[in-house]
Design a protein around this motif. Structure first.
Motif, PDB file in Angstrom:
ATOM      1  N   LEU A 109      31.287  42.975  27.416  1.00  0.00           N
ATOM      2  CA  LEU A 109      29.860  43.303  27.757  1.00  0.00           C
ATOM      3  C   LEU A 109      29.455  44.621  27.985  1.00  0.00           C
ATOM      4  CD1 LEU A 109      29.452  40.143  30.496  1.00  0.00           C
ATOM      5  CD2 LEU A 109      28.704  40.375  28.126  1.00  0.00           C
ATOM      6  N   GLY A 110      30.351  45.362  28.218  1.00  0.00           N
ATOM      7  CA  GLY A 110      29.869  46.738  28.505  1.00  0.00           C
ATOM      8  C   GLY A 110      29.534  47.730  27.194  1.00  0.00           C
ATOM      9  N   ARG A 111      29.328  48.864  27.496  1.00  0.00           N
ATOM     10  CA  ARG A 111      28.797  49.845  26.491  1.00  0.00           C
ATOM     11  C   ARG A 111      29.918  50.295  25.269  1.00  0.00           C
ATOM     12  NH1 ARG A 111      27.679  54.465  28.397  1.00  0.00           N
ATOM     13  NH2 ARG A 111      28.169  54.115  30.631  1.00  0.00           N
ATOM     14  N   THR A 112      31.005  50.591  25.728  1.00  0.00           N
ATOM     15  CA  THR A 112      32.142  50.894  25.220  1.00  0.00           C
ATOM     16  C   THR A 112      33.500  50.579  25.457  1.00  0.00           C
ATOM     17  OG1 THR A 112      32.574  52.839  26.393  1.00  0.00           O
ATOM     18  CG2 THR A 112      30.988  53.376  24.427  1.00  0.00           C
ATOM     19  N   LEU A 113      34.554  50.291  24.790  1.00  0.00           N
ATOM     20  CA  LEU A 113      35.926  49.935  24.829  1.00  0.00           C
ATOM     21  C   LEU A 113      36.485  50.690  24.462  1.00  0.00           C
ATOM     22  CD1 LEU A 113      36.309  45.996  24.770  1.00  0.00           C
ATOM     23  CD2 LEU A 113      37.374  47.550  25.981  1.00  0.00           C
ATOM     24  N   SER A 114      37.608  51.456  24.978  1.00  0.00           N
ATOM     25  CA  SER A 114      38.404  52.449  24.605  1.00  0.00           C
ATOM     26  C   SER A 114      39.969  52.186  24.614  1.00  0.00           C
ATOM     27  CB  SER A 114      38.163  53.871  25.289  1.00  0.00           C
ATOM     28  OG  SER A 114      36.863  54.343  24.883  1.00  0.00           O
ATOM     29  N   ASP A 115      40.770  52.288  23.645  1.00  0.00           N
ATOM     30  CA  ASP A 115      42.163  52.136  23.789  1.00  0.00           C
ATOM     31  C   ASP A 115      42.745  53.431  23.035  1.00  0.00           C
ATOM     32  OD1 ASP A 115      44.597  51.074  23.657  1.00  0.00           O
ATOM     33  OD2 ASP A 115      44.509  49.744  21.940  1.00  0.00           O
ATOM     34  N   PRO A 116      42.829  54.331  24.129  1.00  0.00           N
ATOM     35  CA  PRO A 116      43.236  55.718  23.483  1.00  0.00           C
ATOM     36  C   PRO A 116      44.698  55.741  23.392  1.00  0.00           C
ATOM     37  CG  PRO A 116      42.815  55.769  26.113  1.00  0.00           C
ATOM     38  CD  PRO A 116      42.254  54.314  25.454  1.00  0.00           C
ATOM     39  N   GLU A 117      45.630  54.916  23.871  1.00  0.00           N
ATOM     40  CA  GLU A 117      47.188  54.709  23.681  1.00  0.00           C
ATOM     41  C   GLU A 117      47.562  53.723  22.517  1.00  0.00           C
ATOM     42  OE1 GLU A 117      49.358  55.280  27.080  1.00  0.00           O
ATOM     43  OE2 GLU A 117      47.787  55.508  28.125  1.00  0.00           O
ATOM     44  N   GLY A 118      46.378  53.011  21.912  1.00  0.00           N
ATOM     45  CA  GLY A 118      46.826  52.221  20.931  1.00  0.00           C
ATOM     46  C   GLY A 118      47.391  51.069  21.561  1.00  0.00           C
ATOM     47  N   LEU A 119      46.996  50.470  22.440  1.00  0.00           N
ATOM     48  CA  LEU A 119      47.876  49.403  22.990  1.00  0.00           C
ATOM     49  C   LEU A 119      47.446  48.093  22.312  1.00  0.00           C
ATOM     50  CD1 LEU A 119      46.895  49.926  26.878  1.00  0.00           C
ATOM     51  CD2 LEU A 119      49.181  50.529  25.776  1.00  0.00           C
ATOM     52  N   VAL A 133      28.336  49.729  31.666  1.00  0.00           N
ATOM     53  CA  VAL A 133      29.894  49.887  32.110  1.00  0.00           C
ATOM     54  C   VAL A 133      30.676  50.325  30.932  1.00  0.00           C
ATOM     55  CG1 VAL A 133      29.844  48.636  34.207  1.00  0.00           C
ATOM     56  CG2 VAL A 133      30.692  47.650  31.899  1.00  0.00           C
ATOM     57  N   GLU A 134      31.774  50.989  31.312  1.00  0.00           N
ATOM     58  CA  GLU A 134      32.699  51.279  30.206  1.00  0.00           C
ATOM     59  C   GLU A 134      34.070  50.957  30.384  1.00  0.00           C
ATOM     60  OE1 GLU A 134      32.132  55.790  29.899  1.00  0.00           O
ATOM     61  OE2 GLU A 134      30.595  55.417  28.554  1.00  0.00           O
ATOM     62  N   THR A 135      34.933  50.640  29.514  1.00  0.00           N
ATOM     63  CA  THR A 135      36.184  50.109  29.815  1.00  0.00           C
ATOM     64  C   THR A 135      37.228  51.059  29.183  1.00  0.00           C
ATOM     65  OG1 THR A 135      35.856  47.980  30.398  1.00  0.00           O
ATOM     66  CG2 THR A 135      37.931  48.417  29.670  1.00  0.00           C
ATOM     67  N   VAL A 136      38.535  51.631  29.662  1.00  0.00           N
ATOM     68  CA  VAL A 136      39.439  52.311  29.133  1.00  0.00           C
ATOM     69  C   VAL A 136      40.675  51.343  29.255  1.00  0.00           C
ATOM     70  CG1 VAL A 136      40.713  54.441  29.008  1.00  0.00           C
ATOM     71  CG2 VAL A 136      38.183  54.520  29.588  1.00  0.00           C
ATOM     72  N   MET A 137      41.432  51.185  28.195  1.00  0.00           N
ATOM     73  CA  MET A 137      42.640  50.224  28.263  1.00  0.00           C
ATOM     74  C   MET A 137      43.785  51.251  28.804  1.00  0.00           C
ATOM     75  SD  MET A 137      42.132  47.280  27.643  1.00  0.00           S
ATOM     76  CE  MET A 137      41.056  46.200  26.311  1.00  0.00           C
ATOM     77  N   ARG A 138      44.656  50.762  29.705  1.00  0.00           N
ATOM     78  CA  ARG A 138      45.808  51.667  30.228  1.00  0.00           C
ATOM     79  C   ARG A 138      46.908  50.709  30.284  1.00  0.00           C
ATOM     80  NH1 ARG A 138      43.557  56.387  29.686  1.00  0.00           N
ATOM     81  NH2 ARG A 138      41.825  56.939  31.099  1.00  0.00           N
ATOM     82  N   PRO A 139      48.171  51.381  30.075  1.00  0.00           N
ATOM     83  CA  PRO A 139      49.397  50.530  29.947  1.00  0.00           C
ATOM     84  C   PRO A 139      49.658  49.678  31.206  1.00  0.00           C
ATOM     85  CG  PRO A 139      49.933  52.675  29.986  1.00  0.00           C
ATOM     86  CD  PRO A 139      48.598  52.746  30.010  1.00  0.00           C
TER      87      PRO A 139
END
Length: 483
Positions: free
Chosen positions: A336-346, A361-367
């Motif tokens: 639902l947010g503005r962006t979804l980031s997966d910087p570590e390629g999970l 909102v923005e979501t950043v994927m973390r391990p």
């Protein structure tokens, strides 16, 4: 000393999970300390345990049937599919690795040790362990290194009863054929059989029972009639979740994501006759409704791509313009947010993608995976909300300042300025009757039908009585071996 018996199936989806739940409830009501156990499960529908791990939701239901808290030892190996050929491997409640199917065999010796360790620890706490197999032992191409069926039964030294499904047809071939393809030592571990899902007069199958017993040498334990209330129990597989369209009721539409996860959020809604719940499969547009509920996902970015490919993003935007409500839970919240980031390629190649833009909102994927049971308060009604978090990713942004749930004085989730778009990470929140009624009434739904949890308990009691009327429970208990 504890005893144990293992229920295996002559095929997939013969009803093993339900049978084990019913047996757990029956023997617990008989005064025994009972524990469910499944060495290996494959499901994206997980539960968070009291000891802070995750197991298959079916084992959590079986624990409820046994009257005990679920713990990670009840399902030491959980495979959570992420792609068509790879799964995340959860061992004793914690993520071990993500592996391709062809590489999984190399892990099996290590995983068998974990299964036996959990099994022995669990057996030390009870009188009876009821074990559920996975798939079927007739899949003899998987026998080498097996930890789910006969491989585990051999290593743990437990006897087996085999269940067949008469509803799909060919049950005599299912059971007799299983014996014919098994190694004699494996076939010798099967001490009895039962037939499940019979519709009509069970006495009409008496001759079939005699023929199976004569050809296998296994003890006949009974024929179980169709249990019509099975849909009242939490579903293990999304294919078991039924749409519940009801004319004139408050209408909830759920897009069926490819990697939908932790969809137990839908169970209390589907069970409520005051609500109409429609699960929309790929290939169909989202119909006009009161609430679009976007569920959790095991691979959020991939499911967001698929959602767009279906045109559901356009349907959701139109629903929003009409003044409709949108709720996203876990992965559904993230999209639902503005962006979804997966910087570590999970979830594949590292990338950042635009979300639906309905929440700021923005979501950043973390391990690091968040696993927790949660108690919160609904800010609008003051009712308590209980559930669990099980997710990767951190979500931040201005709309989180309007969290519509509060936990220890901290806002939880996010809300749009007009309150019509909501998101949170809390699964299982609708199981609470007071919150469910308060939340839905704010959206314009009529009175809720009431106690969901009590209905599950009553259905488990009814299931136990149903099985007791069909199966030779004394014989089943006598077949359980010491461990």
């Amino acid at each position: 000393m504890a005893r144990a018996i293992m229920v295996q199936g002559a095929g997939s989806n013969v009803g093993k999970s339900m049978l084990v739940a019913g047996l757990c409830r029956h023997f617990a009501r008989s005064g025994l300390r009972v524990r469910p156990f499944k060495p290996q499960n494959m499901s994206n529908n997980a539960a968070v345990t009291a000891d802070g791990g995750e197991i298959g939701r079916a084992q959590a239901l079986q624990a409820l049937a046994a009257g005990v808290e679920p713990v990670v030892d009840m399902n030491p190996v959980l495979l959570k599919p992420e792609t068509e050929t790879g799964s995340q491997v959860i061992v004793q409640g914690r993520r071990l690795a993500t592996v391709k199917a062809r590489d999984y065999a190399a892990l099996k010796p290590q995983l068998l040790d974990a299964c036996l360790d959990s099994f022995r620890r669990l057996a030390a706490t009870c009188d009876l362990v009821i074990i559920e197999g996975a798939g079927s032992p007739a899949e003899i191409n998987l026998r080498a290194g097996d930890i789910a069926n006969m491989g585990f039964a051999e290593a743990a030294g437990v006897p087996v009863i085999l269940a067949g499904d008469i509803d799909r047809g060919g049950v005599i071939a299912q059971l007799v054929g299983t014996k014919s393809v098994l190694d004699p030592a494996d076939a010798g571990r099967i001490t009895g059989f039962l037939v499940n899902k019979f519709r009509g007069d069970v006495s009409l199958f008496d001759e079939g029972t005699r023929q199976i017993a004569a050809r296998t040498g296994w003890a006949p334990l009974g024929t179980v009639p169709w249990f019509a209330d099975a849909h009242r129990l939490p579903a293990e597989d999304i294919l078991d979740i039924r749409s519940a369209p009801r004319d004139g009721a408050f209408r909830i539409v759920v897009p069926r994501l490819n990697r939908i996860a932790n969809f137990d959020d839908l169970d209390p809604l589907s069970a409520d006759p005051a609500l109409s719940v429609e699960i929309v499969p790929p290939g169909r547009p989202l119909p006009v409704c009161d609430l679009v509920l976007i569920p959790g996902s095991k691979t959020t970015i991939a499911d967001l791509d698929a959602l767009r490919a279906e045109g559901w993003d356009i349907d959701i935007a139109a629903h929003r313009r009409r003044g409709g409500h949108v709720l996203g839970i876990c992965g559904g919240y993230q999209v639902l947010g503005r962006t979804l980031s997966d910087p570590e390629g999970l979830e594949g190649a590292p990338r950042t993608v635009p979300g639906l833009g309905l929440l700021d909102v923005e979501t950043v994927m973390r391990p690091e995976k968040h696993l927790a049971r949660v108690r919160a308060t609904d800010t609008a009604s003051g009712t308590e909300v209980t559930g669990y978090e099980i997710h990767l990713g951190e979500t931040t942004g201005p709309d989180t300042a309007r969290g519509w749930l509060m936990r220890d004085g901290t806002a939880v989730g996010a809300a749009s300025p007009d309150g019509r778009v909501l998101g949170c990470y809390l699964h299982g929140l609708f199981a609470g009757d007071a919150f469910r009624a308060a939340f839905l009434s704010r959206l314009g739904a009529g009175p809720s039908d009431g106690p969901y949890a009590a209905g599950v308990e009553a259905t488990l009691d009814a299931l136990a009585e149903h099985l007791a009327g069909a199966l030779d429970m004394d014989a089943i208990l006598s077949l359980a071996g010491p461990v």
